[in-house]
Design a protein around this motif. Structure first.
Motif, PDB file in Angstrom:
ATOM      1  N   ASP A   1     147.525 138.972   6.455  1.00  0.00           N
ATOM      2  CA  ASP A   1     146.614 137.892   6.817  1.00  0.00           C
ATOM      3  C   ASP A   1     147.426 136.862   7.568  1.00  0.00           C
ATOM      4  O   ASP A   1     148.180 136.094   6.982  1.00  0.00           O
ATOM      5  CB  ASP A   1     145.967 137.287   5.562  1.00  0.00           C
ATOM      6  CG  ASP A   1     145.051 136.114   5.886  1.00  0.00           C
ATOM      7  OD1 ASP A   1     144.902 135.778   7.084  1.00  0.00           O
ATOM      8  OD2 ASP A   1     144.501 135.514   4.943  1.00  0.00           O
TER       9      ASP A   1
ATOM     10  N   LEU B   1     144.189 139.753  -1.247  1.00  0.00           N
ATOM     11  CA  LEU B   1     143.926 141.096  -0.729  1.00  0.00           C
ATOM     12  C   LEU B   1     143.589 142.053  -1.863  1.00  0.00           C
ATOM     13  O   LEU B   1     142.632 142.836  -1.766  1.00  0.00           O
ATOM     14  CB  LEU B   1     145.150 141.598   0.047  1.00  0.00           C
ATOM     15  CG  LEU B   1     145.149 143.065   0.488  1.00  0.00           C
ATOM     16  CD1 LEU B   1     143.964 143.362   1.400  1.00  0.00           C
ATOM     17  CD2 LEU B   1     146.474 143.410   1.184  1.00  0.00           C
TER      18      LEU B   1
ATOM     19  N   ALA C   1     143.859 142.259   6.192  1.00  0.00           N
ATOM     20  CA  ALA C   1     143.402 141.822   4.873  1.00  0.00           C
ATOM     21  C   ALA C   1     142.013 141.209   4.947  1.00  0.00           C
ATOM     22  O   ALA C   1     141.299 141.153   3.935  1.00  0.00           O
ATOM     23  CB  ALA C   1     144.380 140.809   4.274  1.00  0.00           C
TER      24      ALA C   1
ATOM     25  N   SER D   1     148.269 135.462  -0.458  1.00  0.00           N
ATOM     26  CA  SER D   1     147.471 136.339   0.406  1.00  0.00           C
ATOM     27  C   SER D   1     147.458 137.765  -0.128  1.00  0.00           C
ATOM     28  O   SER D   1     146.448 138.477   0.002  1.00  0.00           O
ATOM     29  CB  SER D   1     147.983 136.304   1.847  1.00  0.00           C
ATOM     30  OG  SER D   1     149.318 136.744   1.930  1.00  0.00           O
ATOM     31  N   CYS D   2     148.557 138.212  -0.754  1.00  0.00           N
ATOM     32  CA  CYS D   2     148.571 139.545  -1.364  1.00  0.00           C
ATOM     33  C   CYS D   2     147.617 139.585  -2.567  1.00  0.00           C
ATOM     34  O   CYS D   2     146.888 140.565  -2.763  1.00  0.00           O
ATOM     35  CB  CYS D   2     149.983 139.920  -1.792  1.00  0.00           C
ATOM     36  SG  CYS D   2     151.098 140.269  -0.412  1.00  0.00           S
TER      37      CYS D   2
END
Length: 293
Positions: free
Chosen positions: A178, A250, A223, A246-247
């Protein structure tokens, strides 16, 4: 608690790769271009003793490595990180060859064109074609770390949309998937990250996107794309990593869409910790091999 080796890495990495805020963008862009002209992604010395190495040209080099004396039953296509702007380091080759050896796979390691000279448009279609043809030949596993993890996810989404043979599994290590920098909490996690730069994030993102208008395209920020119908995935990220929010986002979006994604959280661990020479990486490799069994 992180191992002493991890603590040492957390001390040494910012000294080896010091982060300086970009103040003169034109000067910085020129410096990246000059570096990438002189230092390119090639197999490290010594690999040829144990691996047969073939160089293919798909508009840029792809190195195909087969362990001498082996008859691999599948292919590992690994995409290296480096903010889309740096050639692969020895550590990234070591991880990719180690995983290929552990799962008895031939390794494909593309030297994809780097920003700022090039954008996603210069490598996306050739990489999709490469993955498609590899999956036609034998079962395909795709992996990537950091920027390479985001690129892996982007390629997998395009393969899904076009039908045809698909990768059997994805391995995503701290994927930069992302590029919009909109995940809540990034600034707070960046303050604990000794490696990645929050201030410089958008410069590298814009280099790769080529245009701010393209920043949220699925080829650039996968993502934010459709996540249903993707192959099973194993994703790692540490909590001393700017990309952790962001992970995490996701993984949550993936589960909501029905994607089979396992998210492994490395408490107090660094960015791309599974590829570093630390005990935590050995545990991550064991988990990855079990996932791919």
């Amino acid at each position: 608690m992180p191992s002493p080796q991890h603590q040492l890495a957390a001390t040494l990495i910012p000294r080896m790769f010091p982060t300086r805020e970009i103040t003169d963008l034109a000067k910085f862009r020129d410096a990246l271009r000059r570096r990438n002209l002189t230092r390119q992604t090639t197999p490290p010395r010594g690999l040829a003793r144990r691996w047969q190495i073939e160089r293919r040209d798909i508009g840029f080099p792809v190195y195909v490595l087969t362990r001498r004396g082996s008859k691999p039953s599948r292919t590992l296509l690994h995409l290296h990180g480096g903010s889309f702007a740096a050639p692969a380091f020895r550590t990234q080759w070591t991880y990719a060859t180690g995983l290929a050896r552990a799962i008895d796979a031939r390794l494909m390691f593309p030297a994809y064109p780097l920003a700022p000279e090039y954008t996603w448009r210069d490598s996306h279609e050739p990489l999709v074609k490469l993955a498609d043809e590899a999956a036609e030949e034998m079962p395909l596993v795709m992996s990537g770390e950091s920027a390479g993890g985001g690129l892996t996810l982007a390629i997998a989404e395009t393969l899904r949309d076009r039908g045809g043979p698909q990768p059997t599994h994805l391995v995503l290590i701290s994927p930069w998937a992302d590029l919009t920098k909109t995940a809540p909490g990034m600034a707070e996690y960046a303050a604990r990250d000794p490696w990645l730069s929050y201030e410089n994030h958008d410069y590298y993102a814009d280099f790769w996107a080529g245009s701010r208008a393209d920043i949220d395209r699925p080829e650039v920020s996968p993502a934010l794309g459709k996540l249903d119908g993707l192959p099973p995935a194993l994703m790692f990220c540490g909590t001393r990593d700017m990309l952790f929010p962001s992970c995490e986002q996701l993984a949550e979006r993936g589960r909501e869409s029905g994607w089979d994604v396992e998210f492994v959280v490395g408490e107090d661990l660094l960015h791309v910790y599974p590829i570093l020479p630390i005990p935590e990486a050995r545990e991550a490799l064991k988990r990855t091999v079990a996932f791919l069994a």
